[in-house]
Structure formats: structure tokens, C-alpha cells
Design an enzyme around this catalytic site. Structure first.
Site, mmCIF file in Angstrom:
data_model
loop_
_atom_site.group_PDB
_atom_site.id
_atom_site.type_symbol
_atom_site.label_atom_id
_atom_site.label_comp_id
_atom_site.label_asym_id
_atom_site.label_seq_id
_atom_site.Cartn_x
_atom_site.Cartn_y
_atom_site.Cartn_z
ATOM 1 N N HIS A 52 35.261 39.711 43.081
ATOM 2 C CA HIS A 52 36.185 40.045 41.997
ATOM 3 C C HIS A 52 35.743 41.370 41.395
ATOM 4 C CE1 HIS A 52 38.404 36.073 40.892
ATOM 5 N NE2 HIS A 52 38.731 36.559 42.063
ATOM 6 N N TRP A 75 38.097 28.577 39.607
ATOM 7 C CA TRP A 75 37.221 28.897 38.471
ATOM 8 C C TRP A 75 37.591 27.973 37.314
ATOM 9 C CZ3 TRP A 75 38.655 30.652 33.532
ATOM 10 C CH2 TRP A 75 37.566 30.849 32.662
ATOM 11 N N ASP A 111 32.014 41.253 27.404
ATOM 12 C CA ASP A 111 33.260 40.898 28.072
ATOM 13 C C ASP A 111 33.229 41.327 29.538
ATOM 14 O OD1 ASP A 111 35.711 39.905 28.446
ATOM 15 O OD2 ASP A 111 36.799 41.340 27.203
ATOM 16 N N HIS A 168 30.419 38.659 35.782
ATOM 17 C CA HIS A 168 29.978 37.297 35.453
ATOM 18 C C HIS A 168 28.472 37.084 35.507
ATOM 19 C CE1 HIS A 168 34.021 35.045 36.021
ATOM 20 N NE2 HIS A 168 34.124 36.107 35.247
ATOM 21 N N ASP A 177 36.265 41.762 31.567
ATOM 22 C CA ASP A 177 37.599 41.923 32.125
ATOM 23 C C ASP A 177 38.243 43.285 31.919
ATOM 24 O OD1 ASP A 177 37.713 39.265 33.205
ATOM 25 O OD2 ASP A 177 37.696 38.620 31.126
ATOM 26 N N GLU A 228 34.101 30.153 42.019
ATOM 27 C CA GLU A 228 33.645 31.281 41.186
ATOM 28 C C GLU A 228 32.803 30.824 40.001
ATOM 29 O OE1 GLU A 228 36.868 33.575 39.561
ATOM 30 O OE2 GLU A 228 35.523 35.108 38.739
ATOM 31 N N LYS A 276 30.220 31.663 36.532
ATOM 32 C CA LYS A 276 30.217 32.551 35.374
ATOM 33 C C LYS A 276 28.925 32.317 34.601
ATOM 34 C CE LYS A 276 33.487 34.200 31.930
ATOM 35 N NZ LYS A 276 34.902 34.249 31.595
ATOM 36 N N ASP A 317 32.000 37.594 40.806
ATOM 37 C CA ASP A 317 32.763 38.468 39.918
ATOM 38 C C ASP A 317 31.779 39.446 39.278
ATOM 39 O OD1 ASP A 317 33.904 39.448 37.413
ATOM 40 O OD2 ASP A 317 35.526 38.009 37.703
ATOM 41 N N ASP A 367 40.074 41.710 39.423
ATOM 42 C CA ASP A 367 40.165 40.713 38.353
ATOM 43 C C ASP A 367 39.851 41.350 37.006
ATOM 44 O OD1 ASP A 367 40.389 38.509 36.815
ATOM 45 O OD2 ASP A 367 38.493 37.599 37.416
HETATM 46 C C1 RNT Z 1 37.436 34.129 34.574
HETATM 47 C C2 RNT Z 1 37.383 34.415 36.032
HETATM 48 C C3 RNT Z 1 38.674 34.208 36.771
HETATM 49 C C4 RNT Z 1 39.870 34.672 35.985
HETATM 50 C C5 RNT Z 1 41.163 34.613 36.739
HETATM 51 C C6 RNT Z 1 42.326 34.756 35.862
HETATM 52 O O1 RNT Z 1 36.272 34.424 33.942
HETATM 53 O O2 RNT Z 1 36.902 35.707 36.264
HETATM 54 O O3 RNT Z 1 38.610 34.801 38.005
HETATM 55 O O4 RNT Z 1 39.690 35.969 35.505
HETATM 56 O O5 RNT Z 1 41.213 33.480 37.502
HETATM 57 ZN ZN ZN Z 2 36.948 36.531 38.298
#
Ligand code: RNT
Ligand code: ZN
Length: 424
Positions: A292, A193, A300, A268, A302, A232, A234, A265, A332
Site C-alpha cells: 500500500h 484490514w 497519520d 502502518h 494517509d 493488512e 497496522k 502499508d 492507499d
Molecule cells: C487502513 C488501511 C486500509 C484502508 C483502506 C480504505 O488503515 O490502510 O488499507 O486505508 O482499506
Molecule cells: Zn492500507
């Protein structure tokens, strides 16, 4: 809170027996579902343990590309602390586990090693630990928190020298993942990523993508065994609000063309867009998908994964697809505002719970209703299956896996916090 306050073997076994009966009426073999749910490896992200800080001195130079917020005490400050915290979390998480590392968790014995020079030897301690714990490793190159990532571009940078630096890092990361693969009995996922993108609308959207394509061609041309490469995408990130070079379309096309894994993810995509519907389409064109598990909240992506409708839908989909051999699961998220071991435990337990629930679904009945065109019956059964005595089966899964039941793990986290984390 007293440890074992909730656990009562007899009560759990009795509730489980009744639950088995209830599921039998739907032709669901509960015992098999428990085994299947425990058998799926969940790759646990090392970076929740230290707020994606890594062990490099240089990482303090820039936090570009990624950011954990919060200042809860007890962050792991080195490999030994991180391993210790992870082991503690493992003991409270049922089922098969893997551990997911990033490039900047290299252990270089106090010597500064440039990001483009990290190699398998800097992960010897991680590999020894992996053997001892019988927990296979996965890997990720780190294209952020580095002075050469501060411009917002890495593999797509217009300066060939900077691009080459990151290509060297990416190849080194692939070598490390390959060494992990040789150290364990399954290939290591190496997930790439990059944060590359632009805060404001660019005029030239193509050139960075051409450079990224060429850089990827170069770094994947190195033949290596024992790893599974994934890419990956985003939608946007901090400092890349208007444009992300490695978008979903870019990597879907690239992974399809080069037959690499596609990483999806949960956080994302557009806030109203889920990844559940993407899997059956992607699997027609890529060899496999890495998921993920994360939780997007407003902008956000995460927050700690929870037993949410999104996560449950996603687990239902991957179980229904019967394509688990081509799907890899990873957590993740990075929340620095709560106890970090608890974040791991909550996320991993919630995912295991969603998997168990998915296996317990009376899928054949739903399919029969669907195939007969009886959509009212399909919807009715879906609603009914939501309130079958699932929690009794979940408790039994925890009992079988010898991890604490119900809220009993919280007392252990509080004890660990007091005795270990708060002393840092
Ligand atoms: C970032 C991605 C990625 C990270 C990790 C730390 O937007 O989701 O996967 O969170 O690699
Ligand atoms: Zn991720």
C-alpha cells in the site's frame, strides 16, 4: 494555464536521445526500462474519490475506524460520479491500472442491503464498467463506518453474534472478489484490514487475537477461485492507540502459516521504520506481498503518495528483488482537502516515476562493487545515478503513454473541476 504549454515533442525527443546516451555509459537499456515501468499495474483506490464514504445510508451512522479530513468541494456522491472521476484520472495516469473497491461501494439500487448480505450482484455495474474500461478490479471487505464496528472490535469481538456478522461480510467480500476474478483475466486481490484494537492498554492482549485467528480460519475455509487473499496489519489507529489486534507479527505469522499474501502499508509502522527491508524477509515465507503506497505524516498514514525517498527506496527494492510476479502495488491514501482527481494523479504518477527510476538504476554495476567489497564505489555510484538525466526519460514515458507531459495535466484538472466537480 494553457494545456500543451509544456509539451513539445521535438524537445522531448532530443532530450531523450541525449539521456539514452548518458545511460548507455552505465549499460542501462532505457527503452526496455520504459516498457517495464509502464507494464506494472497500479491499483488505484476508489476511496480517494469520495473520502472513504461509500454509498450506504448507514455509513453516516458511524465513521469509526477510518477518517478522511478536509472539505474540498466536488466529492463523488454515487457510483456514476466516482466512475466518471476515475476515468478522468485514468486518462492522465501513464501505464497499466487496476481499480480497488471496498465493500460499501455496493450498488443496491436504492435498497438497503446489510453489510453481511452484499454479494457479486451488487457489483454488476462495477464489473460492466471494468470490462468496458479494460481496468481489472481489486477488492476489500469494509469493517468500519458501521454501527457494529463502533465498539472498536469486529472479527475479534467478544460477542459471537457480532463476530459472525463480520465473518459473513468477509466471506461475501471473498465471493465478490472471486466474481471480479472471473470477470477479468487476472485474480482480484481481496485485502482484509480490520480496525480492531483498544484506545488504552488492555490487560488481555491474547483473547482478541485468538478470536481473530479463529474467525480468519472460518472465513478462509470457504474455497473460492479467482482471488488472491491478503492481510493488512497496522501499528495503531484512531481509537486503537494502545493495542491493535491485527498487528504485523500477527499477520506475518498467519499469512506464513496459511500461505496468504501479506499487505504492507507504508504508513502502518513506526514513523522511523520503513517497509523496504521487510520484503525480502517476508517473501521467504509468504506467497506474495501487497504494497500500500501511502505517506505517513507524524501520526497519520494517509497522505497522498509522493516521489519521496521512502517510496523511491521501496521501488528500488522491489525491482532489484526481481520478484515482481509476487508483488502487487496499490495506492492507499485519502485526502479530502485537495482536488481528489489531482490526488489520484499525483499519487499514481509519483509511483510510476519511482518505478521508472528504479528500472533505470545501473544495478549490475552496484552489485559488482558490492560483491568486490568496494563499498565506497557502491555509494559513489548510487549518488551518481541519482542525477542521471532521469526527467528526460520520464517525459518520454509520458509521451509514449499518450498522457500530458510536465505540468500540462494540471490545466485539465482545473478545467474538470470547473466544469464538473464544482457543479455538484
Ligand atoms: C487502513 C488501511 C486500509 C484502508 C483502506 C480504505 O488503515 O490502510 O488499507 O486505508 O482499506
Ligand atoms: Zn492500507
Amino acid at each position: 494555464m494553457k494545456t500543451n504549454k509544456y509539451e513539445n515533442r521535438d524537445r522531448i525527443e532530443r532530450a531523450y536521445e541525449l539521456a539514452q546516451e548518458a545511460y548507455r555509459a552505465f549499460d542501462v537499456a532505457v527503452e526496455e526500462c520504459i516498457c517495464a515501468a509502464l507494464d506494472i499495474p497500479i491499483s488505484i483506490q476508489c476511496w480517494q474519490g469520495d473520502d472513504v464514504t461509500g454509498f450506504e445510508e448507514a455509513s453516516s451512522v458511524g465513521r469509526g475506524g477510518i477518517l478522511a479530513t478536509g472539505s474540498y468541494p466536488g466529492r463523488a456522491r454515487n457510483g456514476d460520479e466516482l466512475r466518471k472521476d476515475a476515468e478522468f484520472a485514468f486518462s492522465l495516469i501513464p501505464g497499466k491500472k487496476r481499480f480497488n473497491l471496498h465493500g460499501f461501494y455496493a450498488e443496491t439500487g436504492g435498497r438497503a442491503v446489510s453489510r453481511d448480505e452484499i454479494a457479486p450482484e451488487h457489483f454488476e455495474r462495477w464489473m460492466a464498467w471494468s470490462r468496458e474500461q479494460r481496468i481489472p478490479l481489486d477488492f476489500n471487505p469494509s469493517f468500519f463506518s458501521h454501527p457494529l464496528a463502533e465498539s472498536g472490535y469486529t472479527l475479534s469481538h467478544k460477542d459471537p453474534k457480532i463476530r459472525q456478522f463480520w465473518i459473513r461480510h468477509a466471506i461475501g467480500a471473498r465471493r465478490i472478489a472471486s466474481a471480479f476474478g472471473a470477470n477479468q483475466d487476472s485474480p482480484a486481490i481481496n485485502n482484509l484490514w480490520i480496525p480492531d484494537g483498544s484506545k488504552d492498554a488492555p490487560v488481555d492482549r491474547l483473547s482478541p487475537r485468538l478470536r481473530l485467528r479463529d474467525a480468519l480460519d472460518e472465513l478462509y475455509a470457504v474455497p473460492l477461485k479467482g482471488l488472491t487473499d491478503a492481510l493488512e496489519s497496522k501499528l495503531f489507529g484512531i481509537g486503537s492507540e494502545a493495542y491493535v489486534v491485527g498487528s504485523h507479527e500477527f499477520y506475518l505469522g498467519y499469512a506464513g502459516a496459511k500461505q496468504l499474501y501479506l499487505c504492507l502499508d507504508m504508513g502502518h509502522f513506526h514513523p522511523t521504520e520503513t517497509i523496504t527491508d521487510k520484503i525480502s524477509a517476508a517473501l521467504l515465507f509468504v506467497p506474495g506481498v501487497l504494497l500500500h503506497f501511502s505517506r505517513g505524516l507524524r501520526w497519520d498514514s494517509d497522505h497522498v503518495a509522493i516521489y519521496s525517498d521512502d517510496q523511491r527506496d521501496l521501488c528500488h527494492e522491489i525491482v532489484r528483488q526481481k520478484a515482481l510476479s509476487r508483488i502487487r502495488l496499490a495506492l492507499d491514501f485519502f485526502d479530502a482537502s485537495i482536488n481528489r482527481a489531482a490526488a489520484w494523479i499525483i499519487g499514481a504518477r509519483s509511483l510510476r516515476k519511482s518505478l521508472l527510476e528504479a528500472f533505470l538504476e545501473p544495478t549490475q554495476m552496484l552489485l559488482d562493487a558490492e560483491n568486490a567489497g568496494k563499498y565506497h564505489e557502491r555509494l559513489g555510484l548510487m549518488e551518481i545515478s541519482k542525477t542521471l538525466p532521469f526527467s528526460a526519460v520520464w517525459d518520454k514515458l509520458c509521451l509514449d503513454a499518450a498522457v500530458p507531459i510536465g505540468p500540462d495535466w494540471l490545466a485539465l484538472v482545473n478545467e474538470y473541476e470547473e466544469k464538473t466537480l464544482l457543479k455538484r
